[in-house]
Design an enzyme around this catalytic site. Structure first.
Site, PDB file in Angstrom:
ATOM      1  N   ASN A  42      45.816  22.195 -14.130  1.00 43.47           N
ATOM      2  CA  ASN A  42      45.308  23.611 -13.975  1.00 43.47           C
ATOM      3  C   ASN A  42      45.467  23.728 -12.524  1.00 43.47           C
ATOM      4  O   ASN A  42      44.616  23.177 -11.734  1.00 43.47           O
ATOM      5  CB  ASN A  42      43.861  23.316 -14.484  1.00 43.47           C
ATOM      6  CG  ASN A  42      43.090  24.947 -14.178  1.00 43.47           C
ATOM      7  OD1 ASN A  42      43.605  25.795 -13.732  1.00 43.47           O
ATOM      8  ND2 ASN A  42      42.101  24.977 -15.019  1.00 43.47           N
ATOM      9  N   ARG A 102      47.501  25.085 -17.782  1.00 43.46           N
ATOM     10  CA  ARG A 102      46.597  26.252 -17.793  1.00 43.46           C
ATOM     11  C   ARG A 102      47.428  27.225 -17.305  1.00 43.46           C
ATOM     12  O   ARG A 102      47.468  27.283 -15.881  1.00 43.46           O
ATOM     13  CB  ARG A 102      45.455  26.083 -17.437  1.00 43.46           C
ATOM     14  CG  ARG A 102      44.608  27.068 -17.720  1.00 43.46           C
ATOM     15  CD  ARG A 102      43.184  27.315 -17.086  1.00 43.46           C
ATOM     16  NE  ARG A 102      42.708  28.408 -17.649  1.00 43.46           N
ATOM     17  CZ  ARG A 102      41.524  28.729 -16.937  1.00 43.46           C
ATOM     18  NH1 ARG A 102      40.958  28.158 -15.953  1.00 43.46           N
ATOM     19  NH2 ARG A 102      40.797  29.916 -17.368  1.00 43.46           N
ATOM     20  N   HIS A 125      40.010  33.599 -20.482  1.00 46.21           N
ATOM     21  CA  HIS A 125      39.292  32.781 -20.804  1.00 46.21           C
ATOM     22  C   HIS A 125      39.602  32.526 -22.495  1.00 46.21           C
ATOM     23  O   HIS A 125      38.628  31.721 -23.113  1.00 46.21           O
ATOM     24  CB  HIS A 125      37.693  32.788 -20.943  1.00 46.21           C
ATOM     25  CG  HIS A 125      36.994  32.789 -19.722  1.00 46.21           C
ATOM     26  ND1 HIS A 125      35.992  33.613 -19.225  1.00 46.21           N
ATOM     27  CD2 HIS A 125      37.390  32.059 -18.529  1.00 46.21           C
ATOM     28  CE1 HIS A 125      35.733  33.498 -17.969  1.00 46.21           C
ATOM     29  NE2 HIS A 125      36.414  32.559 -17.379  1.00 46.21           N
ATOM     30  N   ARG A 133      31.685  38.324  -8.751  1.00 47.25           N
ATOM     31  CA  ARG A 133      32.805  39.748  -9.316  1.00 47.25           C
ATOM     32  C   ARG A 133      31.720  40.436  -9.826  1.00 47.25           C
ATOM     33  O   ARG A 133      30.531  40.250 -10.462  1.00 47.25           O
ATOM     34  CB  ARG A 133      33.330  39.273 -10.435  1.00 47.25           C
ATOM     35  CG  ARG A 133      34.544  38.499  -9.868  1.00 47.25           C
ATOM     36  CD  ARG A 133      35.635  38.287 -11.025  1.00 47.25           C
ATOM     37  NE  ARG A 133      36.311  37.166 -10.878  1.00 47.25           N
ATOM     38  CZ  ARG A 133      36.765  36.261 -11.723  1.00 47.25           C
ATOM     39  NH1 ARG A 133      36.293  36.133 -13.003  1.00 47.25           N
ATOM     40  NH2 ARG A 133      37.467  35.222 -11.412  1.00 47.25           N
ATOM     41  N   GLU A 142      38.605  23.229 -22.560  1.00 51.17           N
ATOM     42  CA  GLU A 142      39.852  24.251 -22.565  1.00 51.17           C
ATOM     43  C   GLU A 142      40.804  22.888 -22.250  1.00 51.17           C
ATOM     44  O   GLU A 142      42.162  23.123 -22.996  1.00 51.17           O
ATOM     45  CB  GLU A 142      39.815  24.961 -21.314  1.00 51.17           C
ATOM     46  CG  GLU A 142      38.835  26.063 -21.451  1.00 51.17           C
ATOM     47  CD  GLU A 142      38.416  26.849 -20.346  1.00 51.17           C
ATOM     48  OE1 GLU A 142      37.480  26.228 -19.432  1.00 51.17           O
ATOM     49  OE2 GLU A 142      39.029  27.928 -19.674  1.00 51.17           O
TER      50      GLU A 142
END
Ligand code: AMP
Length: 399
Positions: A7, A91, A180, A241, A386
């Site tokens: 990742n 990923r 996601h 964010r 994940e």
């Protein structure tokens, strides 16, 4: 079969080496400050103290080369030779409109990833760097891309088209992509397993709440809607964010404060959200501490987070005509009992009722059923994984 999962971030590279026969993680670690004056590597093996070092890591290739050296090292390693790695799973945040499922990455796929860098400027280049470094250092090993966006290839046009002149979709592919997806796919599948029913019979709302957060509605095994949009900026308030916001607020600030588009991007991505409102931190633990000590803006940020989640969950209940389960996952979802409690408070109209004691005492990092005895909708905490999902997809593709 041994599978390496990578990742890559802009200045970091996370890795996990899986033995797919036993499902075990043999080693995992993180390279940080790639491209900086001094890098950091943390390498972990079960049953051993973590190994830490501060080597210079000029680029992702150097980081990967170090990782391959460590996992085959006589003392710190877990395999004898890199030939034991049968595939690498990457990923990749964005697969655009072409890469709708996990895929082997050949020239055509890599070219496509380059072509969508302009709509994915933050996450695209590091993912490409990670893939290219692996192709160079492990030229005979198949590389697989697992895309966060591909879970949303099923969302209907009325949830992905932006209400702007249609030509922007045609010209620039401006639409909701969702992110996601690998996490939502994993916890949704786990939820079905736990409920002992096929995914095709369930309506599930999954709340992935971490530093970045998104909520997804999955109806009968297919994603129907999700809160992140063209970029991971849309949806609920996040660590730094803003989440969804009246777009004219941005143009107003840009005009009145003479702020450029790039500066505005930076404001809404790095200086807003829980950090911007609280002025304390982007980390819920620190925000709760401040709120408990009487900081009003910290309390406001948490109230906003809880209310945003409620609003989105409510809208998905309307879109799906109810749901069978509500799932919390990721850093906040798995660990912050007070946020879960706030979200589920006064939701009994929808059949959402949690057992407050079970919620408060939920063991970390484990599956927890926090549904109250008279709750009609199941409420679960399911730790996301994940990396395992990426390894599983990679294994399925190279088989
Ligand atoms: P993630 O992006 O999934 O790693 O989540 C990171 C975020 O989870 C942090 O910024 C915190 O806001 C939150 N978090 C992690 N641990 C806890 C905890 N014990 N209590 C509350 N929030 C937590």
């Amino acid at each position: 079969m041994k599978i390496l999962v990578i990742n890559s971030g802009s200045s970091s590279l996370k890795y996990q080496l899986f033995d797919m026969t036993s499902g075990e993680v043999l080693a995992k670690g993180l390279c940080e400050r790639i491209g900086g004056e001094c890098g950091i590597i943390t390498h972990k093996r079960p049953g051993h103290e973590p190994y830490k070092a501060e080597p210079v890591l000029p680029d992702h290739g150097a980081a990967l080369s170090l990782v391959l050296g460590l996992i085959t090292d006589k003392e710190l390693g877990v395999i004898e030779h890199i030939d034991e790695i049968e595939a690498v799973g990457h990923r990749v945040a964005h697969g655009g409109e072409m890469l709708k499922s996990s895929s082997l990455i050949g020239e055509k796929e890599l070219e496509y990833l380059y072509s969508i860098v302009d709509i994915n400027p933050l996450h695209g280049p590091p993912a490409i760097k990670g893939i290219e470094a692996c192709k160079k250092l492990l030229p005979k090993v198949p590389q697989v891309g697992v895309f966060d966006t591909s879970y949303y290839s099923t969302i209907p046009d009325y949830t992905y088209i932006c209400p702007l002149p249609y030509e922007y979709y045609e010209k620039y592919k401006i639409r909701r992509y969702g992110f996601h997806g690998t996490s939502h796919r994993f916890v949704t599948a786990e939820c079905a397993k736990i409920m002992g029913k096929p995914l095709e019979e369930l309506k599930i709302i999954t709340c992935h709440m971490g530093n970045g957060s998104s909520i997804t509605a999955t109806k009968y095994g297919k994603a129907l809607d999700t809160s992140m949009g063209f970029t991971p900026q849309d949806g609920l308030i996040m660590g730094t964010r803003s989440g969804a916001i009246d777009p004219t607020v941005l143009t107003y600030i840009m005009k009145t404060e003479n702020v450029s588009a790039q500066e505005m991007d930076d404001i809404i991505n790095r200086k807003s959200g829980l950090l911007g409102v609280s002025g304390v931190s982007n980390d819920c633990r620190e925000i709760w501490e401040a709120a408990d000590a009487g900081n009003k803006r910290a309390k406001l940020a948490l109230d906003m987070l809880i209310n945003d989640v409620k609003k989105i969950v409510g809208s998905y209940l309307a879109e799906m005509n109810g749901a069978d389960a509500l799932v919390f996952t990721a850093g906040i979802g798995e660990n912050d009992f007070a946020v879960r409690e706030g979200v589920c408070r006064d939701m009994d109209f929808f059949g959402i009722k949690i057992d407050e004691e079970k919620n408060k005492n939920a063991a970390r990092g484990e599956f927890n059923d926090i549904t109250a005895p008279d709750g009609k909708m199941k409420v679960f905490i399911i730790p996301t994984d994940e990396e395992y999902m990426i390894a599983k997809d990679t294994q399925n593709l190279v088989k």
